[in-house]
Write an enzyme that holds these catalytic residues in place. Structure first.
Site, PDB file in Angstrom:
ATOM      1  N   CYS A 197      -3.315   1.398  13.539  1.00  0.00           N
ATOM      2  CA  CYS A 197      -2.936   2.809  13.370  1.00  0.00           C
ATOM      3  C   CYS A 197      -2.778   3.497  14.718  1.00  0.00           C
ATOM      4  O   CYS A 197      -2.125   4.525  14.818  1.00  0.00           O
ATOM      5  CB  CYS A 197      -3.983   3.523  12.531  1.00  0.00           C
ATOM      6  SG  CYS A 197      -5.632   3.336  13.216  1.00  0.00           S
TER       7      CYS A 197
ATOM      8  N   GLY B  43      -6.528   4.606   5.407  1.00  0.00           N
ATOM      9  CA  GLY B  43      -5.331   4.001   4.839  1.00  0.00           C
ATOM     10  C   GLY B  43      -4.138   4.895   5.074  1.00  0.00           C
ATOM     11  O   GLY B  43      -4.129   5.701   6.006  1.00  0.00           O
TER      12      GLY B  43
ATOM     13  N   GLU C 214       6.160   6.348   9.876  1.00  0.00           N
ATOM     14  CA  GLU C 214       5.311   5.250  10.342  1.00  0.00           C
ATOM     15  C   GLU C 214       5.883   3.912   9.871  1.00  0.00           C
ATOM     16  O   GLU C 214       6.106   3.709   8.677  1.00  0.00           O
ATOM     17  CB  GLU C 214       3.894   5.417   9.783  1.00  0.00           C
ATOM     18  CG  GLU C 214       2.928   4.392  10.338  1.00  0.00           C
ATOM     19  CD  GLU C 214       1.527   4.491   9.725  1.00  0.00           C
ATOM     20  OE1 GLU C 214       1.408   4.695   8.509  1.00  0.00           O
ATOM     21  OE2 GLU C 214       0.549   4.345  10.485  1.00  0.00           O
TER      22      GLU C 214
ATOM     23  N   LYS D   5     -14.663  -0.873  -1.289  1.00  0.00           N
ATOM     24  CA  LYS D   5     -13.527  -1.697  -1.687  1.00  0.00           C
ATOM     25  C   LYS D   5     -12.661  -2.008  -0.464  1.00  0.00           C
ATOM     26  O   LYS D   5     -12.119  -1.097   0.159  1.00  0.00           O
ATOM     27  CB  LYS D   5     -12.666  -0.981  -2.725  1.00  0.00           C
ATOM     28  CG  LYS D   5     -11.668  -1.946  -3.380  1.00  0.00           C
ATOM     29  CD  LYS D   5     -10.608  -1.245  -4.196  1.00  0.00           C
ATOM     30  CE  LYS D   5      -9.417  -0.878  -3.377  1.00  0.00           C
ATOM     31  NZ  LYS D   5      -8.703  -2.002  -2.742  1.00  0.00           N
TER      32      LYS D   5
ATOM     33  N   GLU E  75      -8.973   9.016   7.092  1.00  0.00           N
ATOM     34  CA  GLU E  75      -8.383   8.502   8.338  1.00  0.00           C
ATOM     35  C   GLU E  75      -7.035   7.907   7.948  1.00  0.00           C
ATOM     36  O   GLU E  75      -6.985   6.872   7.293  1.00  0.00           O
ATOM     37  CB  GLU E  75      -9.282   7.420   8.947  1.00  0.00           C
ATOM     38  CG  GLU E  75     -10.702   7.871   9.255  1.00  0.00           C
ATOM     39  CD  GLU E  75     -10.784   8.803  10.439  1.00  0.00           C
ATOM     40  OE1 GLU E  75      -9.844   8.820  11.254  1.00  0.00           O
ATOM     41  OE2 GLU E  75     -11.781   9.541  10.547  1.00  0.00           O
TER      42      GLU E  75
ATOM     43  N   THR F  16      -1.475   7.707   0.241  1.00  0.00           N
ATOM     44  CA  THR F  16      -2.683   7.413  -0.543  1.00  0.00           C
ATOM     45  C   THR F  16      -3.736   8.492  -0.297  1.00  0.00           C
ATOM     46  O   THR F  16      -4.423   8.925  -1.228  1.00  0.00           O
ATOM     47  CB  THR F  16      -3.265   6.030  -0.156  1.00  0.00           C
ATOM     48  OG1 THR F  16      -2.206   5.092  -0.073  1.00  0.00           O
ATOM     49  CG2 THR F  16      -4.284   5.550  -1.159  1.00  0.00           C
TER      50      THR F  16
HETATM   51  P1  NAD Z   1      -3.146   2.008   1.711  1.00  0.00           P
HETATM   52  O1  NAD Z   1      -3.265   3.488   1.697  1.00  0.00           O
HETATM   53  O2  NAD Z   1      -2.069   1.384   0.916  1.00  0.00           O
HETATM   54  O3  NAD Z   1      -4.500   1.330   1.216  1.00  0.00           O
HETATM   55  C1  NAD Z   1      -5.732   1.560   1.814  1.00  0.00           C
HETATM   56  C2  NAD Z   1      -6.831   1.290   0.813  1.00  0.00           C
HETATM   57  O4  NAD Z   1      -6.747   2.255  -0.223  1.00  0.00           O
HETATM   58  C3  NAD Z   1      -6.747  -0.068   0.131  1.00  0.00           C
HETATM   59  O5  NAD Z   1      -8.033  -0.574  -0.062  1.00  0.00           O
HETATM   60  C4  NAD Z   1      -6.095   0.274  -1.198  1.00  0.00           C
HETATM   61  O6  NAD Z   1      -6.390  -0.642  -2.202  1.00  0.00           O
HETATM   62  C5  NAD Z   1      -6.723   1.617  -1.482  1.00  0.00           C
HETATM   63  N1  NAD Z   1      -5.983   2.479  -2.408  1.00  0.00           N
HETATM   64  C6  NAD Z   1      -4.655   2.499  -2.670  1.00  0.00           C
HETATM   65  N2  NAD Z   1      -4.377   3.443  -3.607  1.00  0.00           N
HETATM   66  C7  NAD Z   1      -5.547   4.036  -3.914  1.00  0.00           C
HETATM   67  C8  NAD Z   1      -5.912   5.088  -4.792  1.00  0.00           C
HETATM   68  N3  NAD Z   1      -5.014   5.715  -5.557  1.00  0.00           N
HETATM   69  N4  NAD Z   1      -7.203   5.456  -4.862  1.00  0.00           N
HETATM   70  C9  NAD Z   1      -8.123   4.858  -4.085  1.00  0.00           C
HETATM   71  N5  NAD Z   1      -7.844   3.838  -3.250  1.00  0.00           N
HETATM   72  C10 NAD Z   1      -6.571   3.437  -3.160  1.00  0.00           C
HETATM   73  O7  NAD Z   1      -3.059   1.625   3.229  1.00  0.00           O
HETATM   74  P2  NAD Z   1      -2.792   0.175   3.818  1.00  0.00           P
HETATM   75  O8  NAD Z   1      -1.361  -0.147   3.597  1.00  0.00           O
HETATM   76  O9  NAD Z   1      -3.852  -0.756   3.371  1.00  0.00           O
HETATM   77  O10 NAD Z   1      -3.064   0.434   5.387  1.00  0.00           O
HETATM   78  C11 NAD Z   1      -2.094   0.863   6.267  1.00  0.00           C
HETATM   79  C12 NAD Z   1      -2.239   2.347   6.536  1.00  0.00           C
HETATM   80  O11 NAD Z   1      -3.541   2.642   6.991  1.00  0.00           O
HETATM   81  C13 NAD Z   1      -1.316   2.817   7.636  1.00  0.00           C
HETATM   82  O12 NAD Z   1      -0.747   4.050   7.259  1.00  0.00           O
HETATM   83  C14 NAD Z   1      -2.245   3.016   8.821  1.00  0.00           C
HETATM   84  O13 NAD Z   1      -1.815   3.954   9.773  1.00  0.00           O
HETATM   85  C15 NAD Z   1      -3.475   3.475   8.143  1.00  0.00           C
HETATM   86  N6  NAD Z   1      -4.639   3.274   9.003  1.00  0.00           N
HETATM   87  C16 NAD Z   1      -5.255   4.361   9.546  1.00  0.00           C
HETATM   88  C17 NAD Z   1      -6.349   4.195  10.382  1.00  0.00           C
HETATM   89  C18 NAD Z   1      -7.067   5.376  10.968  1.00  0.00           C
HETATM   90  O14 NAD Z   1      -8.150   5.188  11.490  1.00  0.00           O
HETATM   91  N7  NAD Z   1      -6.509   6.571  10.928  1.00  0.00           N
HETATM   92  C19 NAD Z   1      -6.811   2.912  10.656  1.00  0.00           C
HETATM   93  C20 NAD Z   1      -6.144   1.826  10.101  1.00  0.00           C
HETATM   94  C21 NAD Z   1      -5.059   2.004   9.265  1.00  0.00           C
END
Ligand code: NAD
Length: 480
Positions: A282, A226, A383, A173, A248, A230
């Site tokens: 990130c 993400g 963040e 997804k 991650e 989450t």
């Molecule tokens: P998010 O956690 O809101 O969403 C990430 C994904 O998870 C999306 O596809 C979302 O639909 C899904 N999701 C949301 N709730 C869920 C649930 N309850 N169960 C399963 N899936 C769910 O994150 P975002 O706003 O899309 O991305 C930004 C974040 O991602 C920032 O905190 C950033 O630091 C982090 N990030 C980390 C890395 C890494 O490699 N560590 C890389 C890129 C981004």
């Protein structure tokens, strides 16, 4: 208006509930496509297709599996321009960046793991003259891959490529905010001849479609990138089911600039580390600690270079910062700038929303540099994930390391110094998954990638990713 569709069992289908939601072009603030609002029924159909596809895919000779993934990589390269434009429109990033970073990295991910799996091997241990032990590595089964909006196709393929290479079948997804390139990718997978059910893409909200993936009992492992909040939720759902988990998560990365650094390189790279992709990476260095004797000079040059950056139409090649991904995220970033003001921060440059004449409703923000804040205030602890950085002076190496380590996060850090001993000393003491010395975002896909503390659990990249998507089994044979 395009209706994005789910990709299940090799075909494109609307969600079972027939519901869609709007997808907004962040540079224009206008709806331009619709996204399936999938639920657990769509996930169940995808899981079933993945289960049926698993025996043949996992048994396919590894070279044949690799060849299919290499073909997908070639098709991504063929469609570089189309995919770059789609990524830019969907996410808000400069098309130029998508062209040199996001899309080439997506094909590189596929090539890297397609060739990696051919070299993937396991250990054998001779136990005195008693026995021989060897390790069998078998694909874990059907896996879930969930990715965020900041580097859409880049991170989507970062998970899917090792999973497929390892012989798993996948239910994936992408973020609901940036589903377009995953949809286009599904077409390339079909064109390359990926068998039906091997990769299934379910679009939708995290709380519904994402949650259904994590809850589905037939999904054996979840690779998630993400936010930390989450990640916590996913871990709470998955842990009692004993799923394998790779998380991650977020970061608040320190950038340590010592007075003996290569000044030109340190400023230029720190500006890039702060604002590339509108600060929505990130790994961006958002807390910049500068040794006091260099502080004023560094701040002046940092601000000067920041002010030179063009905030503009993502489709223009002159643009360095495009739009933020969504209106909600724009508001979040602006609220953090306001918080910084309330906490006593001084805005050296930026701080406001940008209204472009050509794009009056776009979600643009000026690159923002703030000083005068303590390293313990909320602005320096939470963040922001936007084009906002703080500059903080330090007096000693010990202070710098302590401030760098003072957040709940531990994803990445950068150290600028020409002193070799200091570089090693500081790199050893920083609590983060990556420490870059005199560089930023220099990535080798063989290295372990991930975070410490609340930045994640587990590592991806190289063998780590292939190990994650396989189960190790020890076979012990008695020799006598
Ligand atoms: P998010 O956690 O809101 O969403 C990430 C994904 O998870 C999306 O596809 C979302 O639909 C899904 N999701 C949301 N709730 C869920 C649930 N309850 N169960 C399963 N899936 C769910 O994150 P975002 O706003 O899309 O991305 C930004 C974040 O991602 C920032 O905190 C950033 O630091 C982090 N990030 C980390 C890395 C890494 O490699 N560590 C890389 C890129 C981004």
């Amino acid at each position: 208006m395009t209706d994005i569709l789910n990709y299940i069992n090799g075909g494109w289908v609307a969600p079972i509930g027939r519901k869609f939601f709007d997808n907004v072009d962040p540079a224009r603030g206008e709806v331009y496509s619709r996204v399936p609002d999938s639920d657990e029924r769509d996930v169940a159909a995808a899981v079933q297709a993945a289960q049926v596809a698993f025996p043949a895919w996992s048994a396919m000779p590894v070279q044949q599996r690799a060849n299919l993934l290499l073909k997908v990589a070639d098709l991504i390269d063929r469609d570089l321009e189309l995919l770059s434009r789609a990524e830019s429109q969907d996410q808000g990033k400069p098309v130029k960046l998508a062209r040199v970073m996001d899309i080439p990295r997506a094909s590189a991910n596929l090539r890297f793991f397609a060739t990696g799996i051919i070299h993937f091997s396991s250990e054998a241990h001779a136990t005195d003259n008693e026995a021989i032990n060897y390790t069998l590595r078998t694909p874990v089964g059907v896996v879930g891959c969930i990715s965020p909006w900041n580097l859409p196709l880049y991170l989507f393929t970062w998970k899917i490529a090792p999973a497929l290479a390892a012989g798993c079948t996948v239910v994936a997804k992408p973020s609901e905010l940036t589903p377009m390139t995953a949809y286009l990718f599904s077409k390339l997978c079909a064109e390359a001849g990926l068998p039906p059910g091997v990769l299934n893409i379910v679009h939708g909200m995290g709380s519904r479609a994402g949650q259904a993936i994590v809850e589905n009992p037939d999904i054996a492992a979840i690779s998630f990138t993400g936010g930390t909040v989450t990640g916590k939720k996913i871990a709470a759902t998955a842990a009692p089911m004993f799923k394998k988990l790779s998380l991650e998560l977020g970061g608040k990365n320190p950038n340590l600039v010592f007075a003996d650094c290569d000044f030109e390189m340190a400023v230029k790279t720190s500006v890039a580390a702060a604002f590339t992709n509108q600060g929505e990476i990130c790994l961006c260095g958002s807390r910049i600690f500068v040794e006091r004797p260099l502080f004023d000079r560094f701040a002046a040059e940092f601000v000067r270079q920041t002010q030179e950056m063009v905030v503009g139409d993502p489709m223009s090649n002159q643009t360095r910062l495009g739009a933020l991904v969504s209106e909600g995220h724009l508001e979040k970033v602006l609220s953090y700038i306001e918080l910084a003001r309330q906490e006593g921060g001084k805005i050296l440059t930026g701080g406001k929303r940008v209204k472009l004449a050509t794009h009056p409703n776009g979600f643009f923000v000026e690159p923002t540099v703030i000083t005068g804040l303590s390293h313990t205030c909320r602005t320096n602890q939470e963040e922001i994930f936007g084009p906002v950085v703080t500059l903080v002076p330090f007096d000693s190496e010990e202070d710098a390391v302590e401030m760098a380590n003072s957040t709940p996060y531990g994803l990445a850090a950068t150290v600028w110094t020409e002193n070799l001993k200091r570089a090693h000393r500081v790199a050893g003491q920083i609590k983060s998954g990556i420490v870059w010395v005199n560089c930023w975002l220099l990535r080798d896909l063989r290295t372990p990638f991930g975070g410490m503390k609340q930045s994640g659990v587990g590592r991806e990249g190289g063998w780590e990713a292939l190990r994650f998507f396989t189960e190790a089994k020890n076979v012990c044979i008695k020799l006598k």
